[in-house]
Design an enzyme around this catalytic site. Structure first.
Site, short mmCIF file in Angstrom:
data_model
loop_
_atom_site.label_atom_id
_atom_site.label_comp_id
_atom_site.label_asym_id
_atom_site.label_seq_id
_atom_site.Cartn_x
_atom_site.Cartn_y
_atom_site.Cartn_z
N GLU A 42 0.84 -1.19 0.00
CA GLU A 42 0.00 0.00 0.00
C GLU A 42 0.88 1.24 0.00
O GLU A 42 1.84 1.33 0.77
CB GLU A 42 -0.92 -0.01 1.23
N LEU B 154 -6.49 -1.85 -0.30
CA LEU B 154 -6.32 -2.20 1.10
C LEU B 154 -6.82 -3.63 1.32
O LEU B 154 -7.93 -3.84 1.80
CB LEU B 154 -7.10 -1.20 1.97
N GLU C 46 -4.67 -6.87 2.51
CA GLU C 46 -3.43 -7.60 2.77
C GLU C 46 -3.55 -9.08 2.45
O GLU C 46 -2.63 -9.66 1.87
CB GLU C 46 -3.01 -7.46 4.24
N GLN D 33 2.48 -2.18 5.74
CA GLN D 33 2.76 -0.85 6.27
C GLN D 33 3.27 -0.92 7.71
O GLN D 33 4.14 -0.16 8.10
CB GLN D 33 1.52 0.03 6.17
N PHE D 34 2.71 -1.83 8.48
CA PHE D 34 3.21 -2.10 9.82
C PHE D 34 3.13 -3.61 10.04
O PHE D 34 2.21 -4.26 9.55
CB PHE D 34 2.35 -1.38 10.89
N ALA D 35 4.06 -4.14 10.76
CA ALA D 35 4.06 -5.58 11.03
C ALA D 35 2.74 -6.02 11.65
O ALA D 35 2.28 -7.14 11.42
CB ALA D 35 5.20 -5.93 11.98
N ASP D 36 2.11 -5.12 12.38
CA ASP D 36 0.86 -5.46 13.05
C ASP D 36 -0.20 -5.92 12.06
O ASP D 36 -1.11 -6.65 12.42
CB ASP D 36 0.35 -4.25 13.83
N PHE D 37 -0.10 -5.47 10.80
CA PHE D 37 -1.13 -5.82 9.83
C PHE D 37 -0.89 -7.16 9.16
O PHE D 37 -1.67 -7.58 8.32
CB PHE D 37 -1.28 -4.70 8.79
N HIS E 69 0.68 -0.50 16.11
CA HIS E 69 1.78 -0.03 15.27
C HIS E 69 3.11 -0.31 15.94
O HIS E 69 4.11 0.33 15.63
CB HIS E 69 1.63 1.49 15.01
#
Lengths: 371, 332, 449
Positions: free
Chosen positions: B29, B58, B60, B82-86, B127
C-alpha cells in the site's frame, strides 16, 4: 473444509425450503431486470457453438472419465484405501471439463475440490490423482496431503488448501505474473457458492479487476455449501451480480450444459489473453452427493427433489442426449466412450494401489526449498 | 565503503536486486506514487515503472495471496506491509499456504514480506508489535531481524534470493536513527560491492566471560548499554545479536553458555511465548551441565502495547530491567 | 464566603486587549466552575471566559462592547471555597481548532539515555479468575540456610568438579562467593587454578651425589649470641620439667575476618595483618580469667611469681638466631596498636635493632612456628617463664562440626608447654582450652582499626 466427520442432526428440511431448486426459473424472470447491469444470461435453449466431432468425443470422454474416476474413488474409500476423507463433485462434471478444456497447455489451472473434470481436461494423469488420494509417495504431494488437495506441477495445476477463498488471490497472482511478463496467457480458477462469501474472494476479485489481470473466475454454484442453503449464504439475487460491483463482466449459465460453458469460458479466456481483464462466470449445477464421503446428505436434503433434478439435468446424461439428438455421434460410440472411461479409471486405481507409501524417514524432507 | 542509515541500506538492497533480476517486483500500500509510508521505495516507481512497483488496494490477505501466486509462477515479489501489526490479515496465506507449499511438493514460494516492526514512541497497540512469536513455530518460513545497516542490506539480498518465504522484520526505530548516536559496533562500514549476510549466523557485539546476553532486534541498544554499566561494576557481559530468528544460530547460544554459565535472553517481544523460551529450552536440553545459574529472560510485559509514555516505558524492556537481571545473575 | 475575580485572559502572546461581547449570566446567578460567563473577542477570534470557581455572580464590572486590557477584572464571584488566582484555567477559543499536519513517522526518534531512577515494573503473576481452582503454590523454599546452600552445587560446578577430579565435599566446603554463600563456578575455577599451581611443586629426583668430594662437610662454630641462646635453651631443657599439652582450634571466623579486612588494615596502617595479633589477644583474654593466672609469671627458687600484667614475648627467627623480644604491657594495647607493636618488635628483632631491656622480663611467650608450615610442635619454655604458647599453621583440616558431621575448616594446632613445678596438667589444659575458646569465639566486631 468444514467439519468433515460431523454427523448431521436436526429436523429434515421441508420442501418449502427447497425453493432454490427452482432457482433457474426464478432467475429467468429476474434476468429481465439485471440485463442492464451487464450480466448476460444464457438459457439452455440458446444454441451454443458446437465444436467438431473429435472435440465433442474428447469432451464426452473426459466428462465420462470424471464420473468414472470419482465413482472409483468413492468405492475405494469404502474399501478402506483412502486415509482421511474425500470430496467429490458429482453434478459438476460438464462445467469443470468444458471450462478447463479451453485452457492452453502453458496456462495455469487453479481448481477447487469439485473440479476433478478440470484436472483431467488439463491433462492430470488419473493414476496421479488416485495415488494422491491413496496417500502414496508417487502422488504429487508425496503423501503430504490428501483428498482433492492435489496439484500437478507438470501441467501447471495448483494444490488448494482447506481455507476456502484462499485460491482466488493466489490465482490473481498467477495471472499477474503472466501480465508482468507479457506472455499473453490467462489463468482459470473456481470458487463455490459458499466459498464466494469469504473475504479473500472479494480481495482477489477486486485486485484482478483493478489490475486488469488475465483471470477467469468460475463460481460453481451447486446450491449447497455443506449443509447451508443459498438463502443463508447471500442476500443478492444472484452471485453474478457481484461482477459489475467489481467492474468486470459477469455471466450466469446453466453449468450442466458443457458446450455452453465451453463457449462462455472460452470467450472469457480469449478476452483475458487479449488484456481485457478478468471475467466472472456463475455456473448453476447441483451437488448431487453429500459434502464429503462422510456426509449423510439425506439428513438435510430432500432426496426426492434431488433425484428429480438428476433425472432432468445430470450433466453426463445431458451430454449423451445432446450428442445423440444432434446426431453428432452414435449410441455405440457413446457406449464405447463410457466403457473406456470406466476401464481407464479402474486401471488407474489398480496401478495407484501398487505404489508404495512414503518412507517414514522422509517425513522431515523438503520443509525448505534449497538455494 | 560508506555509511548508510538503516533505511537507506534496505532501499539500496531492493533497488540493486531489482536491477539485477527482472522477476523482482514490489507490491504494497502507498509504495508507488507515495514512496511508502516510511519512504523505503521513494523514487522506485519512477525508475522501475508501474508494472514493477504496484500500489495495492487495502487487502493484505488478497495481495499476499497474489504475491504467493506470482511466486508460484516464476516471479520474486516483495510485499510491503505498512506495519508488522497488519500481517495478521495475511496470517492464513502465510502460514497455511506459503509455509507448507514446498513440503507438499508444490514448489518453492520465493516471497519476501517486509514488516516494519517493534515499538516507536507511543505508536500504540497496532503499530508497535513484534510478530515473530506468531510465526516462529510454522515450518517453511524464515524470519530475518537485522539491526544494523550493514546487516539490513546484506540480509535483504539474501531474503530476495532465498527460494523460501521470508518475513523480513524491519525495526522502525532504526530507520532514521542518527548514525552518530549509535554505538560503533552497530554502524559497521558498508562495502560498495555486492555482498550478502547469511541467515542463521549470529554476531558477537561484545566479548565477555561472566554473563552471556543473547538478543536480537531493537534491544541490542539496551543490551549494550546494560553491558557497559555492568562493566563498570566489574562484570563482563558477552552480547550476542542473533540477527535471524529462524533459522537461528543455535551453536552461538550453546557456545556462549559453555563459556560463561550464566545466560540472559532479551527481546522486545512479550516474554510469554516469546522466542526466548525456545532458546532457553534448547540450552536447558543441550547445555544443562554448563549452567551455573537459572536461565533468565527479559521481554515486554504480557499486556497489549500501551500508548501513553509512562505506560509504554514500563511495558518495554528498558535498560534498567536488563541491568537488574544482569546484576542478579552476577550475584547468584 | 470568599471572592473570586474573573479577569480578562490573554488569548495569544501578542494580544494585549480584547472586547467584551455578551454576558451569558446575570448578577445573582449561581454558576459552576468552568461555565461560560461571558463571550469576548480578540483578533477576530471569539472565545468564552469561564467561571474560575463555583459560586454566585456578585458583580459585573465591564459592560458589552467595552475593550478591556488583559488581566483586568471583569466580574466578581462569591464562592464557597477560598480561591487563589493561580487556579485560573485558560479559556478555550470557540473558533475552529488549528489543524496540525500529519507527519509520517520518519523523523529521527531521540532515544533517552539510561537513567536508573524510573520505577521498576513488577510482573504480577496471572491471577486465577476461576475462584481459586488452580493448583495452589507449593512451598518452594528458595531461601535455603547457609550450610545447606553450600551443599547446593549447580550443574556447571558439578561438571567442573568431575572434569578436574575434585571431591564434591571439598567443593561444597569452599567459602562461596555467590548469594547466601553459594559456591559458584568461578569459585571452582579459582580452586582449580590454585590446585594447578600447587601441583607444580614436585620434587625432582636426581641420582647422583649432592656435592663434589671436597665440599662434603664444613664446620661452623656458634657466634657469641648463638652460644648464649644455645645455653639458654639447654638450661631450659635440662632444668625445667616441661610438658606440652595440645589442642586443635577452629580458625574459620578469624580466617574469614582477616581475609576480609587485611587489605583495608594494610592500606590504613601500613602493616601486614598476620595471625600473631589474634593469638596474642587470645592469650591475654585467657589470662584475664584468674583461673588461668598461674600460667603467666616466672618460676624461680621454688616459687611461682604470678604476674597480673602481660609482657608478651614473641619468638622471632632472625639471621642472628632465635630472638625473643618482649612487648611490655601487651594487655593494655588496642587492636591496631597491638598489631603495630608486634610488627615493630619483630622487624627490629630481625634487623638486630633491639635494646637490651627489650629481651627481658617477659611473663609468657608466643611462638608461631606455623609460619614455617609445621602443624604441631612442642616449644621449649623461655626461662624463667612458667609457660610458652605455640601455634601451628592455619590449614584446612577435617574436623567435627558443631551440628554433627564432618566439615573442612581452617584449623590450627595449639600447644602449651608448661613448667610442671609451677602448674599441673589440668591447669595447663584449662588455660589451653581458654585460649582455644578465645580464638574460636572471639568477638571480631570489636576489633576497630
Amino acid at each position: 473444509m468444514n467439519n468433515q466427520h460431523e454427523e448431521s442432526s436436526g429436523a429434515p428440511v421441508t420442501k418449502d425450503d427447497l425453493s432454490h431448486l427452482d432457482y433457474f426459473k426464478d432467475l429467468k424472470e429476474r434476468y429481465l431486470s439485471i440485463k442492464d447491469l451487464d450480466a448476460r444470461w444464457h438459457s439452455i435453449e440458446e444454441p451454443a457453438i458446437t465444436p467438431d466431432r473429435d472435440t465433442c468425443m474428447h469432451i464426452h470422454y473426459l466428462i465420462s472419465l470424471t464420473r468414472a474416476i470419482e465413482e472409483t474413488l468413492d468405492s475405494s474409500f469404502r474399501s478402506g484405501h483412502i486415509p482421511g476423507t474425500a470430496f467429490f463433485g458429482r453434478g459438476n462434471e460438464a462445467s469443470s471439463v468444458a471450462s478447463a478444456s479451453c485452457l492452453h497447455e502453458e496456462e495455469w489451472l487453479i481448481p477447487m475440490h469439485r473440479n476433478c473434470g478440470a484436472h483431467l481436461a488439463k491433462g492430470h494423469p488419473p493414476v496421479s490423482i488416485m495415488s494422491h488420494f491413496f496417500g502414496r509417495a508417487a502422488g504429487p504431494s508425496a503423501g503430504r496431503d490428501g483428498n482433492f488437495h492435489v496439484g500437478y506441477r507438470p501441467k501447471k495445476i495448483t494444490q488448494l488448501i482447506s481455507h476456502i477463498g484462499t485460491m482466488v488471490p493466489i490465482a490473481a497472482g498467477i495471472a499477474w505474473a503472466e501480465k508482468i511478463r507479457g506472455t499473453g496467457r490467462a489463468a482459470l480458477t473456481y470458487i463455490g457458492d459458499g466459498g464466494s462469501s469469504a473475504g479473500d474472494v472479494h480481495e482477489g476479485m477486486n485486485l484482478a479487476a483493478v489490475q486488469k489481470l488475465p483471470l477467469v473466475i468460475i463460481i460453481d454454484n451447486n446450491q449447497f455449501a455443506y449443509k447451508t442453503l443459498l438463502k443463508d449464504q447471500f442476500a443478492c439475487k444472484s452471485l453474478v451480480l457481484r461482477a459489475p460491483g467489481y467492474g468486470m463482466p459477469g455471466y450466469l449459465i446453466d453449468g450442466t450444459n458443457a458446450l455452453l460453458m465451453r463457449k462462455i469460458c472460452g470467450d472469457a479466456l480469449e478476452r483475458a489473453r487479449a488484456g481485457e481483464g478478468p471475467t466472472l462466470i456463475e455456473s448453476i449445477t447441483i451437488r448431487a452427493a453429500g459434502h464429503s464421503v462422510y456426509d449423510k446428505f439425506s439428513d438435510y436434503a430432500d432426496m426426492e427433489e434431488l433425484n428429480k433434478w438428476n433425472e432432468e439435468r445430470d450433466p453426463v446424461k445431458r451430454f449423451d442426449e445432446y450428442l445423440l439428438a444432434n446426431e453428432i455421434v452414435s449410441e455405440d460410440e457413446i457406449g464405447t466412450s463410457h466403457t473406456r472411461a470406466r476401464q481407464d479409471a479402474e486401471a488407474a486405481r489398480d496401478e495407484a494401489l501398487k505404489n508404495p507409501f512414503p518412507s517414514p524417514e522422509s517425513v522431515e524432507d523438503d520443509v525448505y526449498a534449497p538455494d | 565503503m560508506s555509511h548508510l542509515t538503516y533505511r537507506e541500506a534496505i532501499s539500496a538492497a531492493i533497488w540493486e536486486e531489482m536491477e539485477r533480476d527482472e522477476s523482482v517486483f514490489l507490491l504494497g500500500e502507498d509504495i508507488g506514487l507515495g514512496g511508502g509510508a516510511f519512504y523505503i521505495t521513494k523514487g522506485f516507481q519512477e525508475r522501475f515503472g508501474r508494472e514493477r512497483v504496484v500500489d495495492m488496494p487495502l487487502s493484505e490477505a488478497g495481495f499476499t495471496g497474489a504475491a504467493i501466486g506470482a511466486a508460484l509462477n516464476g516471479m520474486r515479489p516483495i510485499v510491503e506491509f505498512q506495519f508488522a501489526d497488519f500481517v495478521t490479515e495475511s496470517f492464513k496465506m502465510i502460514v497455511d499456504f506459503a509455509g507448507g507449499n514446498h513440503y507438499r511438493q508444490m514448489g518453492p514460494v520465493p516471497i519476501v514480506l517486509r514488516l516494519p516492526s517493534a515499538s516507536l514512541t507511543s505508536a500504540g497497540p497496532f503499530h508497535s508489535q513484534n510478530p515473530e512469536p506468531w510465526f516462529f513455530s510454522t515450518p517453511g518460513l524464515k524470519i530475518a531481524a537485522p539491526t544494523t545497516a550493514y546487516d539490513a542490506k546484506g540480509m535483504m539480498k539474501t531474503a530476495i534470493r532465498d527460494n523460501n518465504p521470508v518475513l523480513y522484520l524491519e525495526y522502525k526505530k532504526f530507520y532514521s536513527y542518527p548514525l552518530g548516536d549509535l554505538p560503533e559496533v552497530l554502524r559497521p562500514d558498508i562495502p560498495d560491492e555486492d555482498y550478502t549476510v547469511p541467515f542463521g549466523k549470529a554476531r558477537v557485539l561484545r566479548k565477555g566471560g561472566d554473563i552471556s546476553l543473547i538478543t536480537f532486534g531493537t534491544t541490542v541498544l539496551e543490551a549494550l548499554e546494560a553491558a557497559d554499566i555492568l562493566d563498570s561494576e566489574g562484570v563482563q557481559v558477552e552480547v550476542i545479536d542473533m540477527r535471524t530468528i529462524f533459522p537461528f544460530d543455535k551453536n552461538a547460544i550453546l557456545n556462549t553458555t559453555r563459556k560463561t554459565g550464566k545466560l540472559l535472553i532479551l527481546h522486545e517481544a512479550r516474554k510469554r511465548g516469546g522466542v526466548a523460551g525456545e532458546f532457553a529450552s534448547i540450552v536447558a536440553e543441550e547445555a544443562f551441565e554448563f549452567l551455573d545459574a537459572p536461565i533468565r529472560r527479559v521481554g515486554a510485559i504480557d499486556t497489549p502495547v500501551p500508548m501513553s509514555p509512562p505506560l509504554e516505558k514500563v511495558y518495554l524492556p528498558g535498560t534498567e530491567r536488563v541491568v537488574d537481571a544482569l546484576r542478579e545473575l552476577a550475584a547468584y | 464566603m470568599y471572592q473570586a475575580r474573573v479577569r480578562m485572559p490573554q488569548m495569544g502572546s501578542s494580544v494585549h486587549e480584547s472586547t467584551v461581547i455578551e454576558w451569558k449570566k446575570a448578577v445573582g446567578d449561581r454558576v459552576l466552575k468552568g461555565e461560560p460567563l461571558v463571550s469576548a473577542e480578540s483578533d477576530k477570534v471569539e472565545f468564552a471566559i469561564e467561571a474560575p470557581a463555583s459560586g454566585v455572580l456578585k458583580e459585573i464590572l465591564v459592560a458589552s462592547e467595552k475593550i478591556v486590557a488583559v488581566g483586568e477584572v471583569l466580574a466578581v464571584l462569591e464562592t464557597d471555597e477560598p480561591f487563589s488566582e493561580e487556579e485560573i484555567t485558560p479559556p478555550t477559543p470557540s473558533g475552529p481548532p488549528k489543524t496540525s499536519e500529519w507527519t509520517a513517522p520518519v523523523a529521527p526518534m531521540k532515544r533517552e539515555r539510561y537513567k536508573p531512577t524510573s520505577p521498576r515494573p513488577t510482573q504480577r503473576p496471572l491471577q486465577a479468575e476461576d475462584g481459586g481452582i488452580t493448583t495452589p503454590q507449593a512451598d518452594l523454599n528458595y531461601n535455603m540456610p547457609l550450610i545447606s546452600r553450600n551443599m547446593w552445587l549447580s550443574p556447571r560446578v558439578q561438571r567442573l568438579a568431575a572434569e578436574h577430579g575434585l571431591n564434591l565435599g571439598a567443593v561444597a566446603s569452599l567459602a562461596g562467593s555467590g548469594t547466601n554463600g553459594r559456591v559458584t563456578a568461578q569459585d571452582v575455577d579459582r580452586l582449580i587454578a590454585a590446585k594447578n599451581s600447587q601441583e607444580s611443586d614436585i620434587i625432582k629426583l636426581i641420582f647422583s651425589p649432592m656435592v663434589p668430594p671436597e665440599a662434603r662437610e664444613r664446620t661452623e662454630p656458634l657466634s657469641r649470641l648463638r652460644k648464649r641462646i644455645a645455653e639458654n635453651l639447654t638450661r631450659s631443657v635440662q632444668q625445667i620439667p616441661q610438658v606440652t599439652t595440645f589442642l586443635e582450634v577452629d580458625m574459620s571466623d578469624i580466617t574469614a575476618w582477616r581475609a576480609a579486612h587485611k587489605d583495608e588494615f594494610e592500606h590504613k596502617h601500613g602493616a601486614k595483618l598476620t595471625y600473631n595479633p589474634f593469638f596474642a589477644l587470645a592469650i591475654i583474654a585467657a589470662l584475664r580469667d584468674p583461673e588461668n593466672e598461674r600460667l603467666n609469671g616466672t618460676f624461680e627458687d621454688d616459687a611461682l611469681t604470678i604476674k597480673r600484667y602481660v609482657n608478651l614475648g614473641l619468638a622471632v627467627d632472625s639471621p642472628e638466631g632465635l630472638m625473643v623480644p618482649v612487648l611490655r604491657d601487651a594487655d593494655g594495647l588496642g587492636f591496631a596498636d597491638l598489631v603495630l607493636a608486634l610488627t615493630d618488635i619483630a622487624d627490629r628483632a630481625r634487623t638486630g635493632k633491639l635494646a637490651p631491656e627489650e629481651v627481658k622480663e617477659g611473663t609468657i611467650t608466643l611462638t608461631n612456628f606455623g609460619a614455617s608450615g609445621a602443624l604441631w610442635g612442642n616449644p621449649i619454655i623461655n626461662p624463667p617463664e612458667a609457660a610458652i604458647v605455640g601455634t601451628g599453621a592455619v590449614a584446612p583440616r577435617a574436623i567435627a562440626l558443631p551440628g554433627g558431621g564432618v566439615g573442612v575448616r581452617p584449623t590450627m594446632g595449639l600447644s602449651v608447654t608448661f613448667d610442671h613445678r609451677a602448674n599441673n596438667g589440668i591447669a595447663a589444659g584449662r588455660f589451653a582450652a581458654t585460649v582455644r575458646t578465645a580464638l574460636e569465639g572471639m568477638d571480631l566486631s570489636q576489633l576497630e582499626f
